[in-house]
Design an enzyme around this catalytic site. Sequence first.
Site, PDB file in Angstrom:
ATOM      1  N   ASP A 188      -2.452   3.242  -4.167  1.00 27.05           N
ATOM      2  CA  ASP A 188      -3.707   3.146  -3.438  1.00 27.05           C
ATOM      3  C   ASP A 188      -4.605   2.103  -4.101  1.00 27.05           C
ATOM      4  O   ASP A 188      -4.242   1.494  -5.115  1.00 27.05           O
ATOM      5  CB  ASP A 188      -4.399   4.513  -3.405  1.00 27.05           C
ATOM      6  CG  ASP A 188      -3.587   5.537  -2.610  1.00 27.05           C
ATOM      7  OD1 ASP A 188      -2.986   5.138  -1.595  1.00 27.05           O
ATOM      8  OD2 ASP A 188      -3.569   6.710  -3.020  1.00 27.05           O
ATOM      9  N   HIS A 219       0.815  -1.223   0.000  1.00 23.73           N
ATOM     10  CA  HIS A 219       0.000   0.000   0.000  1.00 23.73           C
ATOM     11  C   HIS A 219       0.844   1.266   0.000  1.00 23.73           C
ATOM     12  O   HIS A 219       0.316   2.373  -0.169  1.00 23.73           O
ATOM     13  CB  HIS A 219      -0.933   0.005   1.223  1.00 23.73           C
ATOM     14  CG  HIS A 219      -2.326   0.443   0.913  1.00 23.73           C
ATOM     15  ND1 HIS A 219      -2.601   1.552   0.141  1.00 23.73           N
ATOM     16  CD2 HIS A 219      -3.528  -0.080   1.256  1.00 23.73           C
ATOM     17  CE1 HIS A 219      -3.915   1.700   0.035  1.00 23.73           C
ATOM     18  NE2 HIS A 219      -4.502   0.715   0.702  1.00 23.73           N
TER      19      HIS A 219
END
Length: 447
Positions: free
Chosen positions: A422, A418
Amino acid sequence: MAVVREFTLPDLGEGLTEAEIVRWLVEVGEVVAVDQPVVEMETAKAVVEVPCPYGGVVTARFGEAGDSLAVGRPLVTVAVGSGADSTHPARGGDGGGDGQGSGNVLVGYGTGAASGRRRRRVAATSPGSGGPAVADAVPAGAVAPTDLRTVDGRDNGDAGPVAVISPLVRRLARENGLDLRRLAGSGPEGLIMRSDVERAIAAPAQVAEPAGPADTLDGAERVPLRGIRRAVADKLTRSRREIPDATCWVDADATELLAARAAMNASGERRISVLALLARVVTAALARYPDLNSRVDTERSEIVRLPAVHLGFAAQTERGLVVPVLRDAHTMTTTALAAEMARLTEAARTGSLTPAELTGGTFTLNNYGVFGVDGSTPIINHPEAAMLGVGRITAKPWVHDGELAVRQVVQLSFTFDHRVCDGGTAGGFLRLVADCVEQPAVLLAAV
């Protein structure tokens, strides 16, 4: 007079820090030639033969089968000189000038073309008899293989060699029934000194007994983490510790993909696997979403986008899980991907993969569907940024063209770092892969 040279374990591939002894190829007292393999070692990547850059008489071996040695630790000592055989002239490096060693230690494979193994033992003789004084040539730091066991006779394979180089220190500990594994050395790099042993003998109550199997789980079997199993455990633990990962997944109708594969196999000489088709899909999707072909440089707080796709694919072998790498996969056709996958899979099965074929991946494709399962949440292959998991393709009820039908359905799961992107990027990548699976013609537009 023979001169003893120490050969330490070299780096066997891309910064590997240790290796496990599989089997010795020479005995103490045997004559070896320059560049002759002396031991078979298993690293986290492969099993390789390690050649010695010196020719002469083997005076000591450091470790037994199953022992783990760190890079830079002594592997063997060789007495070289007037009584030692050498089949190759010096080629520079450590052996330059004395005609006894090549010094040409290559990463992964050794020091050059290995000579034929001439297994001849030499009896120890006195310094004045004209032969090599093997017994006298063993240096103070040389330890016979049995000395790598603990002083109380138990196998020390789980912990690796004890940090002791002095035979006197070992004998002192043995005579007093002291287990050297329980001592913290005060010498350089934790080396156990005589003073450490003497303090432990004088104050035995301060040295705690290590917990045994009976202290925790009665009757439990303890299996050492070694070789590939240990390397996999270390990598997965590091991945979960360092990477904030997230997973998304989608079901896809793979009926048309299977039909396209059948048509390709009917018209071509090379058999195309489903995994090869998915590899081609992945390279196209990574071209659209390059953030996922990257890694994070934590020291410099940077995301490093990589120019080439070196695609790893998980392969289960008798020795454990390995990940061969398709180098420059983004430049390959589907047929080329299928051929290289087949070659690497066979090499993985036979245990002949080289360290270079097991390192440098930038993205991993994991086909756990071969185990008969539908889904999973893959753990990222550190230091990569993402992994695509593929479940089994099986017949399921599916709405197709507005009607309920039986279709070939597969679940795709995608785990990503992450920090590099995104959910929008990850979702876009996975959706493109699924679209190519459902309608292979979409791949033409994605290229």
